[in-house]
Design a protein around this motif. Structure first.
Motif, PDB file in Angstrom:
ATOM      1  N   MET A   1       0.850  -1.201   0.000  1.00 23.38           N
ATOM      2  CA  MET A   1       0.000   0.000   0.000  1.00 23.38           C
ATOM      3  C   MET A   1       0.881   1.245   0.000  1.00 23.38           C
ATOM      4  O   MET A   1       1.874   1.317   0.712  1.00 23.38           O
ATOM      5  N   ASP A   2       0.522   2.219  -0.821  1.00 25.14           N
ATOM      6  CA  ASP A   2       1.281   3.472  -0.894  1.00 25.14           C
ATOM      7  C   ASP A   2       1.130   4.242   0.410  1.00 25.14           C
ATOM      8  O   ASP A   2       0.025   4.637   0.784  1.00 25.14           O
ATOM      9  N   PRO A   3       2.225   4.474   1.159  1.00 23.72           N
ATOM     10  CA  PRO A   3       2.122   5.164   2.441  1.00 23.72           C
ATOM     11  C   PRO A   3       1.602   6.577   2.320  1.00 23.72           C
ATOM     12  O   PRO A   3       1.103   7.144   3.277  1.00 23.72           O
ATOM     13  N   ARG A   4       1.703   7.165   1.127  1.00 25.52           N
ATOM     14  CA  ARG A   4       1.206   8.535   0.967  1.00 25.52           C
ATOM     15  C   ARG A   4      -0.310   8.595   1.076  1.00 25.52           C
ATOM     16  O   ARG A   4      -0.886   9.656   1.267  1.00 25.52           O
ATOM     17  N   ARG A   5      -0.985   7.449   0.957  1.00 21.76           N
ATOM     18  CA  ARG A   5      -2.444   7.446   0.977  1.00 21.76           C
ATOM     19  C   ARG A   5      -3.007   7.086   2.348  1.00 21.76           C
ATOM     20  O   ARG A   5      -4.209   6.884   2.486  1.00 21.76           O
ATOM     21  N   ASN A   6      -2.140   6.993   3.346  1.00 22.82           N
ATOM     22  CA  ASN A   6      -2.601   6.679   4.698  1.00 22.82           C
ATOM     23  C   ASN A   6      -2.777   7.924   5.550  1.00 22.82           C
ATOM     24  O   ASN A   6      -2.969   7.833   6.747  1.00 22.82           O
ATOM     25  N   HIS A   7      -2.735   9.120   4.926  1.00 25.50           N
ATOM     26  CA  HIS A   7      -2.741  10.338   5.728  1.00 25.50           C
ATOM     27  C   HIS A   7      -4.045  10.534   6.474  1.00 25.50           C
ATOM     28  O   HIS A   7      -4.062  11.072   7.562  1.00 25.50           O
ATOM     29  N   ARG A   8      -5.153  10.108   5.912  1.00 23.20           N
ATOM     30  CA  ARG A   8      -6.424  10.347   6.590  1.00 23.20           C
ATOM     31  C   ARG A   8      -6.539   9.492   7.845  1.00 23.20           C
ATOM     32  O   ARG A   8      -7.105   9.891   8.852  1.00 23.20           O
ATOM     33  N   ARG A   9      -5.984   8.279   7.784  1.00 24.84           N
ATOM     34  CA  ARG A   9      -6.057   7.399   8.936  1.00 24.84           C
ATOM     35  C   ARG A   9      -5.016   7.737   9.977  1.00 24.84           C
ATOM     36  O   ARG A   9      -5.262   7.639  11.179  1.00 24.84           O
TER      37      ARG A   9
ATOM     38  N   ASN B   1       6.010  16.906   8.866  1.00 25.84           N
ATOM     39  CA  ASN B   1       6.497  15.911   9.821  1.00 25.84           C
ATOM     40  C   ASN B   1       5.763  14.580   9.722  1.00 25.84           C
ATOM     41  O   ASN B   1       6.389  13.512   9.783  1.00 25.84           O
ATOM     42  N   VAL B   2       4.451  14.610   9.603  1.00 26.59           N
ATOM     43  CA  VAL B   2       3.698  13.356   9.518  1.00 26.59           C
ATOM     44  C   VAL B   2       4.038  12.598   8.242  1.00 26.59           C
ATOM     45  O   VAL B   2       4.093  11.371   8.217  1.00 26.59           O
ATOM     46  N   HIS B   3       4.300  13.334   7.175  1.00 23.16           N
ATOM     47  CA  HIS B   3       4.608  12.709   5.884  1.00 23.16           C
ATOM     48  C   HIS B   3       6.110  12.552   5.653  1.00 23.16           C
ATOM     49  O   HIS B   3       6.518  12.272   4.521  1.00 23.16           O
TER      50      HIS B   3
ATOM     51  N   LEU C   1      10.377  11.790   1.910  1.00 17.69           N
ATOM     52  CA  LEU C   1      11.789  11.575   1.592  1.00 17.69           C
ATOM     53  C   LEU C   1      11.974  10.471   0.553  1.00 17.69           C
ATOM     54  O   LEU C   1      12.823  10.587  -0.335  1.00 17.69           O
ATOM     55  N   THR C   2      11.207   9.401   0.674  1.00 23.55           N
ATOM     56  CA  THR C   2      11.314   8.340  -0.338  1.00 23.55           C
ATOM     57  C   THR C   2      10.855   8.843  -1.699  1.00 23.55           C
ATOM     58  O   THR C   2      11.361   8.419  -2.735  1.00 23.55           O
ATOM     59  N   ASP C   3       9.882   9.755  -1.710  1.00 19.39           N
ATOM     60  CA  ASP C   3       9.431  10.371  -2.956  1.00 19.39           C
ATOM     61  C   ASP C   3      10.551  11.195  -3.586  1.00 19.39           C
ATOM     62  O   ASP C   3      10.618  11.335  -4.808  1.00 19.39           O
ATOM     63  N   ARG C   4      11.441  11.730  -2.760  1.00 23.54           N
ATOM     64  CA  ARG C   4      12.599  12.476  -3.265  1.00 23.54           C
ATOM     65  C   ARG C   4      13.682  11.546  -3.791  1.00 23.54           C
ATOM     66  O   ARG C   4      14.653  12.015  -4.386  1.00 23.54           O
ATOM     67  N   GLY C   5      13.576  10.234  -3.513  1.00 22.02           N
ATOM     68  CA  GLY C   5      14.579   9.288  -3.971  1.00 22.02           C
ATOM     69  C   GLY C   5      15.429   8.691  -2.873  1.00 22.02           C
ATOM     70  O   GLY C   5      16.318   7.877  -3.136  1.00 22.02           O
ATOM     71  N   VAL C   6      15.169   9.062  -1.619  1.00 24.89           N
ATOM     72  CA  VAL C   6      15.906   8.514  -0.481  1.00 24.89           C
ATOM     73  C   VAL C   6      15.405   7.101  -0.203  1.00 24.89           C
ATOM     74  O   VAL C   6      14.205   6.819  -0.329  1.00 24.89           O
ATOM     75  N   THR C   7      16.299   6.190   0.182  1.00 23.02           N
ATOM     76  CA  THR C   7      15.877   4.828   0.484  1.00 23.02           C
ATOM     77  C   THR C   7      14.998   4.806   1.731  1.00 23.02           C
ATOM     78  O   THR C   7      15.135   5.664   2.609  1.00 23.02           O
ATOM     79  N   PRO C   8      14.073   3.829   1.842  1.00 20.70           N
ATOM     80  CA  PRO C   8      13.183   3.784   3.016  1.00 20.70           C
ATOM     81  C   PRO C   8      13.924   3.740   4.346  1.00 20.70           C
ATOM     82  O   PRO C   8      13.525   4.410   5.301  1.00 20.70           O
TER      83      PRO C   8
ATOM     84  N   GLU D   1      -2.075  13.699  -3.767  1.00 22.37           N
ATOM     85  CA  GLU D   1      -2.984  12.992  -4.663  1.00 22.37           C
ATOM     86  C   GLU D   1      -3.311  13.816  -5.904  1.00 22.37           C
ATOM     87  O   GLU D   1      -3.510  13.278  -6.993  1.00 22.37           O
ATOM     88  N   ARG D   2      -3.360  15.135  -5.758  1.00 19.31           N
ATOM     89  CA  ARG D   2      -3.651  16.000  -6.901  1.00 19.31           C
ATOM     90  C   ARG D   2      -2.447  16.123  -7.842  1.00 19.31           C
ATOM     91  O   ARG D   2      -2.608  16.111  -9.065  1.00 19.31           O
ATOM     92  N   ALA D   3      -1.243  16.268  -7.248  1.00 17.13           N
ATOM     93  CA  ALA D   3      -0.059  16.556  -8.061  1.00 17.13           C
ATOM     94  C   ALA D   3       0.728  15.307  -8.436  1.00 17.13           C
ATOM     95  O   ALA D   3       1.521  15.339  -9.381  1.00 17.13           O
ATOM     96  N   GLY D   4       0.565  14.225  -7.674  1.00 17.66           N
ATOM     97  CA  GLY D   4       1.298  13.001  -7.972  1.00 17.66           C
ATOM     98  C   GLY D   4       2.629  12.889  -7.259  1.00 17.66           C
ATOM     99  O   GLY D   4       3.258  11.825  -7.285  1.00 17.66           O
ATOM    100  N   ASP D   5       3.090  13.971  -6.615  1.00 19.58           N
ATOM    101  CA  ASP D   5       4.307  13.925  -5.817  1.00 19.58           C
ATOM    102  C   ASP D   5       4.206  15.015  -4.737  1.00 19.58           C
ATOM    103  O   ASP D   5       3.166  15.651  -4.588  1.00 19.58           O
ATOM    104  N   TYR D   6       5.304  15.219  -3.999  1.00 17.63           N
ATOM    105  CA  TYR D   6       5.268  16.147  -2.863  1.00 17.63           C
ATOM    106  C   TYR D   6       5.695  17.569  -3.214  1.00 17.63           C
ATOM    107  O   TYR D   6       5.785  18.420  -2.322  1.00 17.63           O
ATOM    108  N   ALA D   7       5.957  17.859  -4.475  1.00 17.98           N
ATOM    109  CA  ALA D   7       6.437  19.198  -4.830  1.00 17.98           C
ATOM    110  C   ALA D   7       5.412  20.272  -4.464  1.00 17.98           C
ATOM    111  O   ALA D   7       5.755  21.298  -3.852  1.00 17.98           O
ATOM    112  N   LEU D   8       4.149  20.068  -4.820  1.00 29.28           N
ATOM    113  CA  LEU D   8       3.112  21.051  -4.517  1.00 29.28           C
ATOM    114  C   LEU D   8       2.956  21.237  -3.012  1.00 29.28           C
ATOM    115  O   LEU D   8       2.838  22.376  -2.520  1.00 29.28           O
ATOM    116  N   ALA D   9       2.958  20.131  -2.271  1.00 27.80           N
ATOM    117  CA  ALA D   9       2.819  20.215  -0.814  1.00 27.80           C
ATOM    118  C   ALA D   9       3.974  20.980  -0.188  1.00 27.80           C
ATOM    119  O   ALA D   9       3.775  21.791   0.732  1.00 27.80           O
TER     120      ALA D   9
END
Length: 365
Positions: A1-9, A196-198, A203-210, A326-334
């Motif tokens: 599961m994509d961890p970026r989609r767990n923000h609501r929970r 902080n929560v994300h 960071l993994t979205d930036r290319g950093v290893t988990p 979810e709108r932009a597809g990555d964390y740049a907008l956020a």
């Protein structure tokens, strides 16, 4: 599961604490912070112990968690800082920072403690172990050592003039100063919690290893502690708005750095640490400003309301960051949005002016 989609929970706001924050502050103003803290700690013992008896029901769990936050509201920042602002004047900033360091340290140690309890005694035993903390440590220490100066018979002759004026909550609400502070701290809370929560998926979205991302996210706890101490030290020596401008302005640059750093571990770690510094400084600065601008007579109610309002921002931050992803597809907008929010908050704080009857004193300070 994509961890970026767990923000609501993962980022549901602590609604119980928000609901009870103003009430806890009002009770501290009327009955003294020590009594409120002791009662709240006793209720926390019962609430944690009750978790061990809960049947396997998700609605009941949510209800119990809500009540846990309500019953524990008396142990939040507004009660402890009310006493600290009474005892300290010249060193008030650092005293507030030191008093809040414990939350960061406990936050760092608690997962290991809970993990040990679960592995040896199961989840029911873990809740009983959590109940033991306020019973064995919190309540005895509060009973023996926690006092406000009025309880110790100390006359407030050395208190600053603002303490003698003491705005009521109605008077505070009619000032531009209160609402400018509220907007600034709320915007900062949105940006801080969103980053902080994300932190790990960001960071993994930036290319950093988990694994590296998890290690870098661990810097947040250390930076929060450092932020409380650094901001407290500076508040005693430099005008408050200038300190807050620096603490909230630098993360604006850090978010831009995160957006362009790629997988550079050093740059990502530096940026994450700077945002963590702001997270540590926020509560310290808010408590300091409330006492300085509105006095201690109704400090609990005023800071309780401010805490509640910017607490809403802290709850919304991860949700808004997740929506942006979810709108932009990555964390740049956020990240760009967070940078803009930090910059807006820094500008609001820099232009902060005290209520009119205190303006002459603030300029002299």
């Amino acid at each position: 599961m994509d961890p970026r989609r767990n923000h609501r929970r993962a980022a549901v706001p602590d609604r119980g604490g928000l609901v009870a924050g103003v009430a806890a502050g009002a009770l501290a103003d009327r009955y003294r912070a020590r009594r409120v803290v002791l009662v709240s700690q006793a209720l926390l013992v019962l609430a944690f112990a009750a978790f061990a008896l809960l049947p396997p029901s998700l609605p009941l769990f949510y209800m119990a968690y809500f009540m846990l936050a309500v019953l524990g509201a008396g142990t939040m920042t507004m009660t402890w800082s009310r006493a600290i602002t009474g005892w300290f004047v010249a060193g008030r900033g650092l005293a507030l920072g030191l008093s809040l360091v414990g939350t960061g340290l406990i936050g760092a140690l608690l997962p290991s403690y809970v993990g040990w309890l679960v592995s040896h005694y199961g989840w029911q035993g873990a809740y009983l172990g959590l109940a033991a903390l306020p019973l064995v440590l919190g309540m005895p220490l509060t009973f023996l050592f926690f006092r406000e100066p009025e309880e110790a018979g100390v006359v407030g002759s050395q208190a600053p003039a603002v303490d003698a004026i003491g705005h009521s909550i109605a008077q505070a609400l009619r000032t531009r100063c209160f609402w400018q502070m509220t907007i600034a701290f709320s915007v900062v809370a949105v940006a801080i919690s969103g980053v902080n929560v994300h932190a790990v998926p960001l960071l993994t979205d930036r290319g950093v290893t988990p694994a590296t991302a998890a290690a870098l996210a661990g810097l947040i706890g250390l930076a929060v502690t450092a932020g409380r101490l650094v901001s407290g030290y500076l508040l005693d020596r430099i005008r408050g708005p200038l300190v807050a401008f620096g603490m909230f302005g630098l993360p604006a640059l850090a978010c831009v750095l995160l957006s362009v750093a790629g997988a550079n571990v050093w740059l990502c770690g530096l940026a994450i640490a700077v945002v963590g510094l702001a997270a540590g400084a926020e509560h310290d600065i808010a408590a300091f400003f409330c006492a300085r601008y509105f006095g201690r007579h109704h400090y609990g109610k005023i800071y309780g309301l401010l805490y509640t309002l910017y607490g809403v921002g802290a709850g919304l931050g991860p949700l808004l960051a997740g929506w942006a992803v979810e709108r932009a597809g990555d964390y740049a907008l956020a990240l760009h949005a967070a940078s803009a929010m930090f910059a807006v908050a820094a500008a609001l704080i820099l232009t902060l002016r005290p209520p009119p009857q205190l303006e002459r004193r603030e300029v002299a300070a």
